[in-house]
Design an enzyme around this catalytic site. Sequence first.
Site, PDB file in Angstrom:
ATOM      1  N   HIS A  65       0.830  -1.192   0.000  1.00  0.00           N
ATOM      2  CA  HIS A  65       0.000   0.000   0.000  1.00  0.00           C
ATOM      3  C   HIS A  65       0.873   1.252   0.000  1.00  0.00           C
ATOM      4  CE1 HIS A  65      -3.760  -2.262   1.711  1.00  0.00           C
ATOM      5  NE2 HIS A  65      -3.327  -2.734   0.559  1.00  0.00           N
ATOM      6  N   GLU A  67       1.363   3.651   2.111  1.00  0.00           N
ATOM      7  CA  GLU A  67       2.151   3.947   3.308  1.00  0.00           C
ATOM      8  C   GLU A  67       3.487   3.203   3.295  1.00  0.00           C
ATOM      9  OE1 GLU A  67      -2.219   3.776   4.742  1.00  0.00           O
ATOM     10  OE2 GLU A  67      -0.995   3.018   3.085  1.00  0.00           O
ATOM     11  N   CYS A  90      -5.116   0.804   6.776  1.00  0.00           N
ATOM     12  CA  CYS A  90      -5.809  -0.443   7.103  1.00  0.00           C
ATOM     13  C   CYS A  90      -5.254  -1.018   8.405  1.00  0.00           C
ATOM     14  CB  CYS A  90      -5.674  -1.447   5.965  1.00  0.00           C
ATOM     15  SG  CYS A  90      -3.976  -1.921   5.573  1.00  0.00           S
ATOM     16  N   CYS A  99      -1.281  -1.484   7.405  1.00  0.00           N
ATOM     17  CA  CYS A  99      -0.475  -0.274   7.251  1.00  0.00           C
ATOM     18  C   CYS A  99      -0.404   0.511   8.553  1.00  0.00           C
ATOM     19  CB  CYS A  99      -1.055   0.602   6.147  1.00  0.00           C
ATOM     20  SG  CYS A  99      -0.878  -0.117   4.502  1.00  0.00           S
ATOM     21  N   ALA A 169     -20.999  12.963 -26.542  1.00  0.00           N
ATOM     22  CA  ALA A 169     -20.790  14.240 -27.213  1.00  0.00           C
ATOM     23  C   ALA A 169     -21.979  14.497 -28.119  1.00  0.00           C
ATOM     24  CB  ALA A 169     -19.497  14.213 -28.025  1.00  0.00           C
ATOM     25  N   ARG A 199     -10.611   7.145 -19.925  1.00  0.00           N
ATOM     26  CA  ARG A 199     -10.483   5.698 -20.130  1.00  0.00           C
ATOM     27  C   ARG A 199      -9.308   5.140 -19.327  1.00  0.00           C
ATOM     28  NH1 ARG A 199     -11.606   4.353 -26.564  1.00  0.00           N
ATOM     29  NH2 ARG A 199     -13.721   5.203 -26.668  1.00  0.00           N
ATOM     30  N   ASP A 215     -19.959   0.291 -35.147  1.00  0.00           N
ATOM     31  CA  ASP A 215     -18.650   0.954 -35.179  1.00  0.00           C
ATOM     32  C   ASP A 215     -17.465   0.009 -35.015  1.00  0.00           C
ATOM     33  OD1 ASP A 215     -20.004   3.337 -35.389  1.00  0.00           O
ATOM     34  OD2 ASP A 215     -19.876   3.808 -33.251  1.00  0.00           O
ATOM     35  N   ARG A 222      -5.671   5.717 -26.065  1.00  0.00           N
ATOM     36  CA  ARG A 222      -4.643   6.081 -27.041  1.00  0.00           C
ATOM     37  C   ARG A 222      -4.111   7.482 -26.740  1.00  0.00           C
ATOM     38  NH1 ARG A 222      -8.997   3.879 -29.298  1.00  0.00           N
ATOM     39  NH2 ARG A 222      -9.905   5.849 -29.995  1.00  0.00           N
ATOM     40  N   LEU A 302     -27.491   4.083 -22.949  1.00  0.00           N
ATOM     41  CA  LEU A 302     -27.531   5.288 -22.120  1.00  0.00           C
ATOM     42  C   LEU A 302     -28.935   5.510 -21.567  1.00  0.00           C
ATOM     43  CD1 LEU A 302     -25.396   7.842 -24.175  1.00  0.00           C
ATOM     44  CD2 LEU A 302     -24.962   7.166 -21.815  1.00  0.00           C
TER      45      LEU A 302
END
Length: 367
Positions: A65, A67, A90, A99, A169, A199, A215, A222, A302
């Site tokens: 972790h 820490e 934790c 931690c 969009a 992403r 599509d 990218r 959506l």
Amino acid sequence: MYEVNAPPPGVAAALPVDERFMTLALEQAARGLGRTAPNPPVGCVIVQGDELVGQGFHPRAGEPHAEVFALRDAGERARGATAYVTLEPCSHHGRTPPCADALVAAGVRRVVVAALDPNPLVAGRGVQRLREAGIEVAVGVLEAQAAWQQAGFRSAVVRGRPWVVAKYAMTLDGKVAALNESNGAVSGPQARERTMRWRDELDAIAVGSGTLVLDDPALTTRGVPGGRDPRPVVFDRRAASDPQARAWRDGAVLVTAPDAHVAAHEAAGITVQRAGSLPDALSGLADLGIGSVLLEGGPTLLSAFFAHGLVDEVRVFLSPKLLGAGLSPLTGPARPMHDARELRDVTVETLGPDILITGLLQGIPRV
């Protein structure tokens, strides 16, 4: 976002300088965004006097972790220092040792915590362990920023489903695509660059079968230095999509109906999740370790998410174009204006020729 728990009694007050160093800890935590699920992104810095002597972040589940990395970086200079950590340390043995114990063993004098951990295995016990060892603890420094950064983790723990970000969009006349057109870009390059960053930072990216067929998107990241690809999730009730489509890569998930025929997808190594409803599907994604989802559509998916009240956050690019006939982002029965869903905590930003509007759906609790 979700409500964080109130600090345990007896914690110390924060100091004015604490926000400056907690900001550095949040910057460290951001380096793990999209990479730590099912764990949260966490950052930690160690400060001796007014000097930064150690820093670290949690890179991925199963590794040390934040820490631990910060204490290693600080070495002996951690003794008597102040540790700033974006999430309560934790106090239990999981894949890694507690931690809280590591901070005690290192001899830190003070620990500043941004937000408490909603995990019932921690939930105040980390702070208690530190205080019992004689360490001064302050809680709540930049709490809202930390909780926002941890939204996916907190959503999975508190609600048993991922945090859902709806992104699309559209033109000034409210169209997301021309009729029967494949891969027609609505927004400009700056908007697409921002999308790639999202992403990289979110656990999964979700589309419907219509988008996959029309599509054949790769659903990859990218142009982001050091970027990683989100886990593809395709909602396809009939499992009619091509199992050789570009989106199907390691870790891909097909969400389909309980009675769908999925032999071809399973033979292609695709994880299949059968679900009778969208809420069940999201619970199943959380079970797979997915804490946050970038919902990129299309309009049918959506609309279904909005109709079921499963969208937490909206990110919309508004492009200065007029299309006329085309596809609207949302379908379904018309609402009267007084019943329209409103956003809160709205931000507006210009990205090249486009305007980015973001906000949380009214009724979504804060983190």
